[in-house]
Design a protein around this motif. Sequence first.
Motif, PDB file in Angstrom:
ATOM      1  N   LEU A 174       0.801  -1.223   0.000  1.00 15.13           N
ATOM      2  CA  LEU A 174       0.000   0.000   0.000  1.00 15.13           C
ATOM      3  C   LEU A 174       0.835   1.275   0.000  1.00 15.13           C
ATOM      4  O   LEU A 174       0.292   2.371  -0.150  1.00 15.13           O
ATOM      5  CB  LEU A 174      -0.931   0.014   1.231  1.00 15.13           C
ATOM      6  CG  LEU A 174      -1.861  -1.195   1.401  1.00 15.13           C
ATOM      7  CD1 LEU A 174      -2.609  -1.107   2.732  1.00 15.13           C
ATOM      8  CD2 LEU A 174      -2.847  -1.273   0.238  1.00 15.13           C
ATOM      9  N   GLY A 175       2.131   1.150   0.197  1.00  9.78           N
ATOM     10  CA  GLY A 175       2.984   2.324   0.227  1.00  9.78           C
ATOM     11  C   GLY A 175       2.814   3.175   1.479  1.00  9.78           C
ATOM     12  O   GLY A 175       3.138   4.363   1.477  1.00  9.78           O
ATOM     13  N   ILE A 176       2.311   2.566   2.558  1.00 18.68           N
ATOM     14  CA  ILE A 176       2.066   3.281   3.822  1.00 18.68           C
ATOM     15  C   ILE A 176       3.138   2.883   4.825  1.00 18.68           C
ATOM     16  O   ILE A 176       3.428   1.699   5.014  1.00 18.68           O
ATOM     17  CB  ILE A 176       0.662   2.944   4.372  1.00 18.68           C
ATOM     18  CG1 ILE A 176      -0.415   3.450   3.413  1.00 18.68           C
ATOM     19  CG2 ILE A 176       0.471   3.537   5.767  1.00 18.68           C
ATOM     20  CD1 ILE A 176      -1.818   2.972   3.761  1.00 18.68           C
ATOM     21  N   LEU A 177       3.740   3.899   5.468  1.00 22.00           N
ATOM     22  CA  LEU A 177       4.784   3.645   6.455  1.00 22.00           C
ATOM     23  C   LEU A 177       4.278   3.945   7.858  1.00 22.00           C
ATOM     24  O   LEU A 177       3.560   4.926   8.077  1.00 22.00           O
ATOM     25  CB  LEU A 177       6.007   4.520   6.163  1.00 22.00           C
ATOM     26  CG  LEU A 177       6.750   4.250   4.851  1.00 22.00           C
ATOM     27  CD1 LEU A 177       7.869   5.275   4.667  1.00 22.00           C
ATOM     28  CD2 LEU A 177       7.319   2.835   4.830  1.00 22.00           C
ATOM     29  N   PHE A 178       4.668   3.117   8.806  1.00 23.41           N
ATOM     30  CA  PHE A 178       4.347   3.342  10.215  1.00 23.41           C
ATOM     31  C   PHE A 178       5.507   4.106  10.869  1.00 23.41           C
ATOM     32  O   PHE A 178       6.660   3.686  10.767  1.00 23.41           O
ATOM     33  CB  PHE A 178       4.144   2.021  10.953  1.00 23.41           C
ATOM     34  CG  PHE A 178       2.984   1.197  10.465  1.00 23.41           C
ATOM     35  CD1 PHE A 178       1.901   1.778   9.818  1.00 23.41           C
ATOM     36  CD2 PHE A 178       2.963  -0.182  10.671  1.00 23.41           C
ATOM     37  CE1 PHE A 178       0.829   1.021   9.373  1.00 23.41           C
ATOM     38  CE2 PHE A 178       1.898  -0.957  10.240  1.00 23.41           C
ATOM     39  CZ  PHE A 178       0.830  -0.349   9.576  1.00 23.41           C
TER      40      PHE A 178
END
Length: 443
Positions: free
Chosen positions: A236-240
């Motif tokens: 998803l290309g989402i970073l935490f």
Amino acid sequence: MYLHGTSKINDNGHLEIGGVDVADLAAKFGTPLYIVDEALVRQRAREYVDAFTKTGLKFQVAYASKAFSVKAMCVLAEQENLSLDVVSDGELYTAIQAGFPAERIHFHGNNKTEEEINMALEVGIGCFVVDNFIELHMLDELAAKKNNVVNVLLRITPGVEAHTHDYISTGQQDSKFGFDLGNGSAREAVVQASQLANLKLLGVHSHIGSQIFEVEGFRMAVEKVTQFAVAIRDELGILFSVINVGGGFGIRYVEGDSPLPIAEYVNAIADAIKSNFTAADYAWPEIWVEPGRSMVGDAGTTLYTVGTSKNIPGVRKYLAVDGGMTDNPRPALYQSQYEAVLANRANEEATELVSIAGKCCESGDMLIWDLKLPEAKTGDLLAVFCTGAYNYAMASNYNRIRRPAVVFVKDGQADLVVQRESLDNIVCNDVIPERLQKSSLAK
């Protein structure tokens, strides 16, 4: 006899905490009485902060106020540079009334109400730990009405079960808490959160249980959370930017309990974060933890006055005190065990085995089943150790018994932080409807 923190036996043979003789505390404040060793609480807080500082990671140590929530404790937490997690409007209100910085408050809970969320939005708390899809969308809608964008963590269940009591295990798949990693709901929660305009997704929260005496569970949880973070990044290309590994760090209640030093828990978590995220070519996230019991548990002592006794030859001797399950429900709930001494005769030889009974009209109101003491007399003082967590917090008015006072002790000074409830407190919220009034019945 194992004594915690500043506790010691003084020259009078009395238990002393924070430089104060508990017999003097009983005379001044009455019993039952919760006594908190302030220096030990501060020591524990600093152990967490110092250990994390040495790891080089960004971090927040958030005191889990559900363990013991009073205004004085919130002030202490703020002074020790802690954040704070709350799970209700009552805990939030306590923190705000104490002047705790709202931006350092995290709001937990599996069933937050609209009223609670609005209250948290109005004071500007730092983060919501979102537990389910209903809350996710309700929070976005309520934030939109206030033109707010709020920080969120998603609580996930990593499928790791810590070695603890079934009632206080929360990281396994079958749990009322959080989004499950195994069935895809955690991934879907990330997808939905990322599409909601009034939420800023910081990362995830994972809590695997309570009263944990080893580090392997934390290592496994970090590994699973890392795998999830990498999958979300790649798909998803989402970073935490934040990983919250919860709390659950154990304390010593009785002989045989073997908690690790705080730094050992912290280092294991930090090492797992560094190794797993480095291997995944992922920037190290900020680490949040939520110690509650391990911050205040062994700093608390409950002081009782011995009342009646009952000896059943060949079976058991019961020794009754002026409190019980109303000020400590944990033995009845969890079969929790405690150690205790006669606080006014602490140097005397223990000569008999007794069972400590509470005063509630309930057969299950037992504090300690087998305890060796000197032969106790009516009026003696019994000190039960390690009652700082989930004792005052879970106290009740069963049998309309008044809840005890709480005092902080430090450097020879005792300060009242919660007044003993009065009989007027017991009935202050009662309402007799007009139709039940004597004048109405006479008609």
